[in-house]
Design a protein around this motif. Structure first.
Motif, PDB file in Angstrom:
ATOM      1  N   LEU A 178     -14.285-107.300 -44.667  1.00 27.93           N
ATOM      2  CA  LEU A 178     -14.317-106.187 -45.603  1.00 27.93           C
ATOM      3  C   LEU A 178     -15.742-105.808 -45.981  1.00 27.93           C
ATOM      4  CD1 LEU A 178     -12.667-104.263 -47.402  1.00 27.93           C
ATOM      5  CD2 LEU A 178     -12.770-106.003 -49.192  1.00 27.93           C
ATOM      6  N   ALA A 179     -16.593-106.797 -46.228  1.00 28.57           N
ATOM      7  CA  ALA A 179     -17.992-106.516 -46.566  1.00 28.57           C
ATOM      8  C   ALA A 179     -18.690-105.784 -45.427  1.00 28.57           C
ATOM      9  CB  ALA A 179     -18.712-107.818 -46.902  1.00 28.57           C
ATOM     10  N   ALA A 180     -18.461-106.250 -44.202  1.00 26.21           N
ATOM     11  CA  ALA A 180     -19.095-105.600 -43.051  1.00 26.21           C
ATOM     12  C   ALA A 180     -18.598-104.175 -42.876  1.00 26.21           C
ATOM     13  CB  ALA A 180     -18.835-106.421 -41.785  1.00 26.21           C
ATOM     14  N   LEU A 181     -17.293-103.965 -42.985  1.00 24.59           N
ATOM     15  CA  LEU A 181     -16.718-102.629 -42.795  1.00 24.59           C
ATOM     16  C   LEU A 181     -17.210-101.645 -43.852  1.00 24.59           C
ATOM     17  CD1 LEU A 181     -13.002-103.357 -41.809  1.00 24.59           C
ATOM     18  CD2 LEU A 181     -14.700-102.178 -40.435  1.00 24.59           C
ATOM     19  N   THR A 182     -17.172-102.048 -45.115  1.00 26.72           N
ATOM     20  CA  THR A 182     -17.544-101.120 -46.181  1.00 26.72           C
ATOM     21  C   THR A 182     -19.013-100.745 -46.121  1.00 26.72           C
ATOM     22  OG1 THR A 182     -17.794-103.043 -47.651  1.00 26.72           O
ATOM     23  CG2 THR A 182     -15.719-101.829 -47.761  1.00 26.72           C
ATOM     24  N   VAL A 183     -19.871-101.711 -45.896  1.00 29.00           N
ATOM     25  CA  VAL A 183     -21.313-101.416 -45.873  1.00 29.00           C
ATOM     26  C   VAL A 183     -21.675-100.574 -44.656  1.00 29.00           C
ATOM     27  CG1 VAL A 183     -23.609-102.430 -45.703  1.00 29.00           C
ATOM     28  CG2 VAL A 183     -21.927-103.449 -47.231  1.00 29.00           C
ATOM     29  N   LEU A 184     -21.126-100.913 -43.495  1.00 29.22           N
ATOM     30  CA  LEU A 184     -21.477-100.192 -42.275  1.00 29.22           C
ATOM     31  C   LEU A 184     -20.982 -98.750 -42.286  1.00 29.22           C
ATOM     32  CD1 LEU A 184     -20.827-102.914 -39.537  1.00 29.22           C
ATOM     33  CD2 LEU A 184     -23.028-102.043 -40.332  1.00 29.22           C
ATOM     34  N   THR A 185     -19.848 -98.506 -42.913  1.00 28.29           N
ATOM     35  CA  THR A 185     -19.272 -97.153 -42.867  1.00 28.29           C
ATOM     36  C   THR A 185     -19.551 -96.317 -44.105  1.00 28.29           C
ATOM     37  OG1 THR A 185     -17.167 -98.011 -43.729  1.00 28.29           O
ATOM     38  CG2 THR A 185     -17.415 -97.885 -41.335  1.00 28.29           C
ATOM     39  N   LEU A 186     -19.784 -96.936 -45.253  1.00 26.14           N
ATOM     40  CA  LEU A 186     -19.934 -96.184 -46.498  1.00 26.14           C
ATOM     41  C   LEU A 186     -21.337 -96.229 -47.092  1.00 26.14           C
ATOM     42  CD1 LEU A 186     -16.588 -97.183 -48.284  1.00 26.14           C
ATOM     43  CD2 LEU A 186     -17.055 -95.151 -46.902  1.00 26.14           C
ATOM     44  N   VAL A 187     -22.174 -97.138 -46.630  1.00 22.28           N
ATOM     45  CA  VAL A 187     -23.533 -97.267 -47.167  1.00 22.28           C
ATOM     46  C   VAL A 187     -24.586 -96.907 -46.128  1.00 22.28           C
ATOM     47  CG1 VAL A 187     -25.220 -98.837 -48.198  1.00 22.28           C
ATOM     48  CG2 VAL A 187     -22.804 -99.014 -48.829  1.00 22.28           C
ATOM     49  N   VAL A 188     -24.444 -97.420 -44.921  1.00 18.35           N
ATOM     50  CA  VAL A 188     -25.439 -97.193 -43.868  1.00 18.35           C
ATOM     51  C   VAL A 188     -25.678 -95.710 -43.574  1.00 18.35           C
ATOM     52  CG1 VAL A 188     -25.921 -97.574 -41.404  1.00 18.35           C
ATOM     53  CG2 VAL A 188     -25.106 -99.456 -42.823  1.00 18.35           C
ATOM     54  N   PRO A 189     -24.648 -94.818 -43.623  1.00 25.82           N
ATOM     55  CA  PRO A 189     -24.929 -93.396 -43.363  1.00 25.82           C
ATOM     56  C   PRO A 189     -26.016 -92.796 -44.258  1.00 25.82           C
ATOM     57  CG  PRO A 189     -22.575 -93.771 -43.346  1.00 25.82           C
ATOM     58  CD  PRO A 189     -23.200 -95.048 -43.794  1.00 25.82           C
ATOM     59  N   ASN A 190     -26.232 -93.373 -45.437  1.00 26.48           N
ATOM     60  CA  ASN A 190     -27.249 -92.836 -46.340  1.00 26.48           C
ATOM     61  C   ASN A 190     -28.665 -93.215 -45.936  1.00 26.48           C
ATOM     62  OD1 ASN A 190     -25.472 -91.552 -48.167  1.00 26.48           O
ATOM     63  ND2 ASN A 190     -25.035 -93.492 -49.173  1.00 26.48           N
ATOM     64  N   VAL A 191     -28.817 -94.209 -45.070  1.00 28.76           N
ATOM     65  CA  VAL A 191     -30.158 -94.694 -44.743  1.00 28.76           C
ATOM     66  C   VAL A 191     -30.554 -94.438 -43.293  1.00 28.76           C
ATOM     67  CG1 VAL A 191     -30.078 -96.458 -46.541  1.00 28.76           C
ATOM     68  CG2 VAL A 191     -29.271 -97.019 -44.253  1.00 28.76           C
ATOM     69  N   LEU A 199      -8.777 -98.569 -39.790  1.00 24.48           N
ATOM     70  CA  LEU A 199      -7.989 -97.580 -39.058  1.00 24.48           C
ATOM     71  C   LEU A 199      -8.343 -96.149 -39.440  1.00 24.48           C
ATOM     72  CD1 LEU A 199      -4.454 -99.269 -39.128  1.00 24.48           C
ATOM     73  CD2 LEU A 199      -6.185 -99.350 -37.325  1.00 24.48           C
ATOM     74  N   THR A 200      -8.687 -95.923 -40.710  1.00 23.69           N
ATOM     75  CA  THR A 200      -8.967 -94.559 -41.156  1.00 23.69           C
ATOM     76  C   THR A 200     -10.263 -94.022 -40.565  1.00 23.69           C
ATOM     77  OG1 THR A 200      -7.811 -94.956 -43.242  1.00 23.69           O
ATOM     78  CG2 THR A 200      -9.314 -93.085 -43.167  1.00 23.69           C
ATOM     79  N   ILE A 201     -11.318 -94.808 -40.629  1.00 32.84           N
ATOM     80  CA  ILE A 201     -12.627 -94.334 -40.151  1.00 32.84           C
ATOM     81  C   ILE A 201     -12.587 -93.941 -38.673  1.00 32.84           C
ATOM     82  CG2 ILE A 201     -15.043 -94.964 -39.797  1.00 32.84           C
ATOM     83  CD1 ILE A 201     -14.280 -94.413 -42.696  1.00 32.84           C
ATOM     84  N   PRO A 202     -12.038 -94.747 -37.765  1.00 28.89           N
ATOM     85  CA  PRO A 202     -11.982 -94.311 -36.358  1.00 28.89           C
ATOM     86  C   PRO A 202     -11.187 -93.023 -36.158  1.00 28.89           C
ATOM     87  CG  PRO A 202     -11.586 -96.668 -36.513  1.00 28.89           C
ATOM     88  CD  PRO A 202     -11.569 -96.144 -37.909  1.00 28.89           C
ATOM     89  N   VAL A 203     -10.079 -92.870 -36.885  1.00 26.69           N
ATOM     90  CA  VAL A 203      -9.239 -91.677 -36.698  1.00 26.69           C
ATOM     91  C   VAL A 203      -9.958 -90.428 -37.204  1.00 26.69           C
ATOM     92  CG1 VAL A 203      -7.096 -90.538 -37.360  1.00 26.69           C
ATOM     93  CG2 VAL A 203      -7.081 -92.953 -36.733  1.00 26.69           C
ATOM     94  N   VAL A 204     -10.499 -90.487 -38.410  1.00 30.53           N
ATOM     95  CA  VAL A 204     -11.182 -89.303 -38.948  1.00 30.53           C
ATOM     96  C   VAL A 204     -12.455 -89.009 -38.162  1.00 30.53           C
ATOM     97  CG1 VAL A 204     -10.199 -89.607 -41.242  1.00 30.53           C
ATOM     98  CG2 VAL A 204     -12.407 -90.635 -40.721  1.00 30.53           C
ATOM     99  N   ALA A 205     -13.098 -90.043 -37.639  1.00 32.67           N
ATOM    100  CA  ALA A 205     -14.275 -89.812 -36.796  1.00 32.67           C
ATOM    101  C   ALA A 205     -13.881 -89.069 -35.526  1.00 32.67           C
ATOM    102  CB  ALA A 205     -14.943 -91.147 -36.455  1.00 32.67           C
TER     103      ALA A 205
END
Length: 377
Positions: free
Chosen positions: A157-170, A311-317
Motif C-alpha cells: 500500500l505504501a509503495a502504490l500510494t506514493v508512486l501513483t499519488l505523490v511522485v507525479p508532483n515531482v 486496479l483503478t490506476i491501470p484502468v484509468v491510465a
C-alpha cells in the motif's frame, strides 16, 4: 399408493428444508430488479424529483445486495479468497463509475480518479479500520491478527500510494500533477505488478498469513452455500454491478449540482462516490470486528485499499491514453501530508499484532480531519 405418497411427502419436506436453508432473501434479488427497471426507464422519464429519489434509494439497496451476493460467493470459496471477492467486486463498481464519468466530461473530471482513489484510501485506512478497532476493542478489550499479513499489505500500500499519488508532483517531464504518457504506462504497469504480487502471496505462497488466528468461530461451523446458490449469487452480483454503475452515472450530475449548491469543492464528488461504494463493505468489516474476527476485517479493509489503487490506476491510465484525455494523479500538499500521516499511523497501529480502542480513536480522528479539510479547505 401409500408408499408413493410417503415418498412424495419426504421429498416435499426435503425441498422445504433446502429452501429454508438456502433461500436468497427477497431484498437481495428485488433490489437489483427494481433498480434495473428504474435504470431502463430513466431515458424516457428523466431524473427529476421523485425518480431521482427513487433511483438513489435503489442504488444504495443494490449496492448492499451486491455485497450480500459477493459474501455468499466468498463463503463458498473460503478465506482469504472470500475477502478478495468482496474487494474486487467493490473495486469493479468504483472503476466503472470513474471511467464512465471521465468519458462523459473529460476536461472537468481530470482529477476525479485521483480524488476518488485518495478518498477510498482515507475512508478504508482511517474510517473503516478506525471503526473496526474501536468497536472491537470496546467489546473484546484487545484483539489480535496475523502480523505478517498486515505488514505485507502495508508495504504494498505504501509503495502504490506514493508512486501513483505523490511522485507525479515531482517528475520533471510533465507540468503539474500529471505523468507523461510513457510515465503513465509505467505507473499503470507497476501498479498491476505490485497488486498481482500481493494477490499471489495472499492466495498461494503465504496464504496462512491471512487466515484468522482463531479457526473456531460461528462462520467455521456455518453450512456452506451449495454450488447452485453460489452460482445464483454470482449471476445476481453481475447484474447488481451493472445496475449500480448505470444508476450512479445517471445520478452524478444531481450529486454535483447539490455539491455546487452547498459551495463545496469538486473533490467532495470523489468522496461521495467512494463512500457510497464502500458503505456495505464497511458494515461487513464492522460486523466481523464485533464478532472478534479482526483478521477478516483487516483482510477486507487492506484488500479493498490495495485493489482500489492496484486496479483503478491501470484502468484509468489506459482510458486516458486511448482517448487522449487528461489525467491528474498528484495530490495537493495538504492531502500528501494526510496520506503520509495515515501510512505512519497504520504501520504503528498494525505493527504489534494486537490492537485496542486507542488505535481506533487515533484513526477516526485523522479521518475526521480529512473530511473537515475536504469540505473546508
Amino acid at each position: 399408493m401409500e408408499s408413493f405418497h410417503a415418498y412424495a411427502l419426504r421429498a416435499k419436506q426435503w425441498v422445504l428444508t433446502v429452501l429454508a436453508a438456502e433461500q436468497t432473501p427477497w431484498w437481495a434479488w428485488v433490489s437489483p430488479a427494481v433498480a434495473l427497471a428504474i435504470l431502463l426507464a430513466t431515458p424516457f422519464t428523466g431524473l427529476g424529483g421523485f425518480v431521482a429519489a427513487a433511483a438513489g434509494v435503489a442504488l444504495i439497496a443494490t449496492v448492499f445486495a451486491a455485497v450480500f451476493h459477493a459474501e455468499v460467493v466468498a463463503q463458498r470459496v473460503g478465506e482469504p479468497l472470500g475477502t478478495l471477492v468482496l474487494a474486487v467486486a467493490v473495486t469493479v463498481i468504483e472503476v466503472a463509475l470513474i471511467v464512465s464519468v471521465m468519458i462523459a466530461a473529460p476536461a472537468e473530471k481530470a482529477g476525479l480518479a485521483r480524488d476518488t482513489v485518495f478518498a477510498a484510501v482515507m475512508i478504508v485506512m482511517n474510517g473503516i479500520v478506525g471503526l473496526c478497532l474501536l468497536s472491537g476493542g470496546m467489546r473484546h478489550q484487545e484483539q489480535g491478527f496475523q502480523l505478517q499479513g498486515a505488514s505485507a499489505a502495508l508495504a504494498v500500500l505504501a509503495a502504490l500510494t506514493v508512486l501513483t499519488l505523490v511522485v507525479p508532483n515531482v517528475v520533471a517531464t510533465a507540468a503539474g500533477p500529471m505523468f507523461s504518457t510513457p510515465q503513465l504506462v509505467f505507473a499503470g504497469t507497476v501498479s498491476l505488478i505490485l497488486y498481482g504480487s500481493f494477490i499471489f502471496i495472499q492466495t498461494a505462497r503465504h496464504r496462512d498469513y491471512f487466515l484468522p488466528l482463531e479457526a473456531d468461530s460461528e462462520d467455521a461451523h456455518a453450512p456452506l452455500p451449495s454450488n447452485r446458490t453460489a452460482a445464483t449469487s454470482a449471476a445476481l452480483l453481475l447484474v447488481a454491478l451493472v445496475v449500480v454503475v448505470g444508476l450512479a452515472k445517471a445520478l452524478t450530475p444531481s450529486v454535483e449540482a447539490g455539491i455546487n449548491w452547498l459551495g463545496m469543492p469538486k473533490a467532495v464528488v470523489g468522496i461521495v462516490i467512494a463512500g457510497v461504494v464502500l458503505l456495505p463493505e464497511c458494515l461487513a468489516a464492522l460486523r466481523a470486528a464485533q464478532a472478534n474476527r479482526l483478521q477478516t476485517s483487516l483482510n477486507l479493509a487492506l484488500g479493498s485499499a490495495l485493489a482500489t489503487i492496484g486496479l483503478t490506476i491501470p484502468v484509468v491510465a489506459l482510458v486516458s491514453i486511448m482517448l487522449g484525455q487528461p489525467l491528474a494523479l498528484g495530490l495537493e500538499e495538504k492531502d500528501q501530508t494526510l496520506l503520509v500521516l495515515t501510512l505512519i499511523i497504520s504501520v504503528i497501529t498494525l505493527g504489534t499484532g494486537r490492537t485496542t480502542v486507542l488505535q481506533g480513536i487515533v484513526h477516526l480522528v485523522v479521518f475526521a480531519v480529512f473530511l473537515f479539510f475536504a469540505v473546508a479547505p
